[in-house]
Design an enzyme around this catalytic site. Structure first.
Site, short mmCIF file in Angstrom:
data_model
loop_
_atom_site.label_atom_id
_atom_site.label_comp_id
_atom_site.label_asym_id
_atom_site.label_seq_id
_atom_site.Cartn_x
_atom_site.Cartn_y
_atom_site.Cartn_z
N LYS A 168 0.86 -1.18 0.00
CA LYS A 168 0.00 0.00 0.00
C LYS A 168 0.90 1.23 0.00
O LYS A 168 2.05 1.16 0.42
CB LYS A 168 -0.87 -0.01 1.27
N GLY A 183 -23.37 4.12 5.28
CA GLY A 183 -22.51 4.66 4.23
C GLY A 183 -23.00 4.29 2.85
O GLY A 183 -23.02 3.12 2.47
N VAL A 184 -23.47 5.31 2.11
CA VAL A 184 -23.90 5.05 0.73
C VAL A 184 -23.03 5.89 -0.22
O VAL A 184 -23.49 6.80 -0.89
CB VAL A 184 -25.42 5.30 0.50
N GLY A 185 -21.74 5.56 -0.21
CA GLY A 185 -20.79 6.18 -1.12
C GLY A 185 -20.67 5.34 -2.38
O GLY A 185 -21.65 4.74 -2.84
N VAL A 187 -19.28 2.41 -2.99
CA VAL A 187 -19.64 0.99 -2.83
C VAL A 187 -21.05 0.86 -2.26
O VAL A 187 -21.88 0.08 -2.77
CB VAL A 187 -18.65 0.27 -1.88
P1 NAD Z 1 -16.69 6.49 -0.32
O1 NAD Z 1 -15.83 7.56 0.27
O2 NAD Z 1 -17.17 6.63 -1.71
O3 NAD Z 1 -17.98 6.25 0.59
C1 NAD Z 1 -17.97 6.30 1.98
C2 NAD Z 1 -19.29 6.91 2.40
O4 NAD Z 1 -19.35 6.87 3.83
C3 NAD Z 1 -19.43 8.38 2.00
O5 NAD Z 1 -20.68 8.57 1.38
C4 NAD Z 1 -19.34 9.13 3.33
O6 NAD Z 1 -20.11 10.32 3.35
C5 NAD Z 1 -19.88 8.09 4.28
N1 NAD Z 1 -19.50 8.31 5.68
C6 NAD Z 1 -18.33 8.79 6.17
N2 NAD Z 1 -18.40 8.84 7.51
C7 NAD Z 1 -19.62 8.37 7.88
C8 NAD Z 1 -20.27 8.17 9.12
N3 NAD Z 1 -19.69 8.47 10.27
N4 NAD Z 1 -21.51 7.65 9.11
C9 NAD Z 1 -22.13 7.35 7.96
N5 NAD Z 1 -21.57 7.53 6.75
C10 NAD Z 1 -20.32 8.04 6.71
O7 NAD Z 1 -15.85 5.13 -0.11
P2 NAD Z 1 -16.12 3.74 -0.81
O8 NAD Z 1 -15.17 3.58 -1.93
O9 NAD Z 1 -17.58 3.54 -1.03
O10 NAD Z 1 -15.63 2.75 0.35
C11 NAD Z 1 -16.45 2.47 1.47
C12 NAD Z 1 -15.72 1.51 2.41
O11 NAD Z 1 -15.41 0.29 1.69
C13 NAD Z 1 -14.38 2.03 2.92
O12 NAD Z 1 -14.18 1.54 4.22
C14 NAD Z 1 -13.36 1.40 1.99
O13 NAD Z 1 -12.10 1.27 2.58
C15 NAD Z 1 -14.01 0.05 1.73
N6 NAD Z 1 -13.59 -0.58 0.49
C16 NAD Z 1 -13.84 0.02 -0.70
C17 NAD Z 1 -13.46 -0.62 -1.91
C18 NAD Z 1 -13.76 0.01 -3.24
O14 NAD Z 1 -13.72 -0.72 -4.25
N7 NAD Z 1 -14.10 1.27 -3.31
C19 NAD Z 1 -12.84 -1.86 -1.86
C20 NAD Z 1 -12.60 -2.46 -0.61
C21 NAD Z 1 -12.99 -1.81 0.56
#
Ligand code: NAD
Length: 365
Positions: free
Chosen positions: A79, A179-181, A183
């Site tokens: 990483k 969390g609805v980002g 993923v």
């Molecule tokens: P992202 O930043 O797009 O989404 C995260 C979401 O969580 C955002 O909408 C944010 O506003 C919300 N958030 C932050 N703090 C919060 C809280 N206290 N309460 C509620 N919501 C909150 O990230 P992502 O790419 O969707 O990843 C989400 C998780 O999955 C992370 O932990 C990441 O490490 C993990 N992950 C992602 C991937 C990938 O392919 N993107 C792969 C493996 C693991």
């Protein structure tokens, strides 16, 4: 001091990358390359101290070793972190300087996007090195891994439902999704397509509104997500949300989501098991994104990627089996499965044929 730490964490190599002209301060940590080149994303974050950055990159790179190993990938764990504010400190020079450092490792480390970094930043890195994945489709890359992570999470969920309830009918159950980002939004879409009842929360109000309007989810307040009467709690935002304060509030029978490092510590992991909650180990569940980008190494193919996601279901099944057979919590069973694979492949004495250097077939700069 740093070597004492590395002796504990088992890291092979840590590279400090410094280019004052480009404003680059980055650290690349290669944890273990027994199974293959170390693949893991680059995170850009305004770390309060350099020590925080070191701690983060060591923790994250070790996690990648376990994720790749448990997923059956021929990859090691690594990483990178760039110290800086992604909203203010990005520039072409910064990412090209970083790309040159990645290139200097000659394929021992392959990078990708992580928090704070997007596919446009990777365009600059790609100008300096081929050792980058998650590059744009126009270059023969695989693009954003998030939809694959979400799809893979559903595969892991099905394995968990099967063990807990004896069926895989995702739509029959209710979910509390935190969390609805990138993923999470894709994940709730897939759940709703199967007819499931889905509660959502997020600090981003627009994202919550979209989940409600477009997918018919029910919004709950940030802190209420732990009290929702749902069968499954899905952490899909931050790590450490299963902790001493939240666990007594959870009513779920399963914890399964995409966030990394969901359990605050091992004691909490034990307590989760004691309470009869089935924990689907995070790094096995959320490996879909890693699987997807890994396919860029020998020529990206979407169909192959979708087939590969299904292995998450079987990997989870194996972890649950080990947990039951050995009488150990599922998070320990996942670690054991990963360590056994690394140890057994590490002991192979046969010569390795061909070049160890990744080839990246079918990509163009
Ligand atoms: P992202 O930043 O797009 O989404 C995260 C979401 O969580 C955002 O909408 C944010 O506003 C919300 N958030 C932050 N703090 C919060 C809280 N206290 N309460 C509620 N919501 C909150 O990230 P992502 O790419 O969707 O990843 C989400 C998780 O999955 C992370 O932990 C990441 O490490 C993990 N992950 C992602 C991937 C990938 O392919 N993107 C792969 C493996 C693991």
């Amino acid at each position: 001091m740093i070597f004492e730490t590395l002796a504990k964490t088992g890291h092979e190599e840590v590279v400090f990358c410094h280019n004052p002209d480009a404003g680059l301060k980055a650290i690349i940590a290669i944890h273990n390359t027994v199974l293959g080149p170390a693949l893991g994303g680059t995170r850009m974050w305004p770390y309060a101290t350099e020590q925080d950055a070191v701690n983060d990159v060591l923790r994250l790179s070790r996690g990648m070793t376990y994720k790749a190993a448990v997923s059956g990938l021929n990859l090691g764990g690594g990483k990178a972190v760039i110290i800086g504010d992604p909203n203010k400190d990005k520039s072409e020079a910064l990412f090209r300087a970083f790309g040159r450092f990645v290139n200097s490792l000659n394929g021992r480390y392959i990078t990708a996007e992580d928090v704070g970094i997007d596919v446009n930043d990777m365009e600059y890195v790609f100008r300096e090195t081929e050792f980058v994945t998650g590059v744009h489709q126009v270059h023969g890359g695989s693009g954003d891994p998030s939809p694959f992570t979400a799809y893979g999470t559903v595969q892991g969920l099905m394995a968990a439902l099967n063990v807990k309830f004896g069926n895989e009918d995702v739509g029959k159950y209710s979910y509390a999704v935190q969390g609805v980002g990138h993923v999470g939004m894709e994940f709730v879409k897939l759940l709703r397509e199967k007819g499931a009842k889905v509660f959502v929360t997020d600090i981003n109000k627009d994202a919550v509104q979209r989940a409600v309007d477009e997918f018919g989810c029910e919004a709950v307040a940030l802190d209420e997500i732990y009290d929702v009467d749902a069968d499954v709690y899905s952490p899909t935002a931050l790590g450490g949300t299963v902790n001493a304060a939240t666990l007594p509030r959870l009513k779920c029978k399963i914890i399964c989501g995409a966030a990394n490092n969901q359990l605050a510590n091992d004691e909490i992991g034990l307590e989760v098991a004691n309470r009869g909650i089935l924990y689907a180990p995070d790094y096995a569940v959320n490996a879909g994104g890693l699987m997807n980008v890994s396919l860029e190494i020998d020529g990206y193919n979407r169909e192959r990627a979708m087939r590969m996601m299904r292995t998450i279901y079987y990997n989870l099944g194996r972890i649950f089996e080990i947990s039951k057979r050995e009488g150990i919590p599922t998070f320990r069973a996942a670690d054991r499965m990963a360590e056994e694979r690394i140890n057994s492949i590490g002991k192979l004495k046969l010569p390795h044929l061909g070049s160890a250097r990744p080839q990246f077939m079918g990509r163009k700069g």
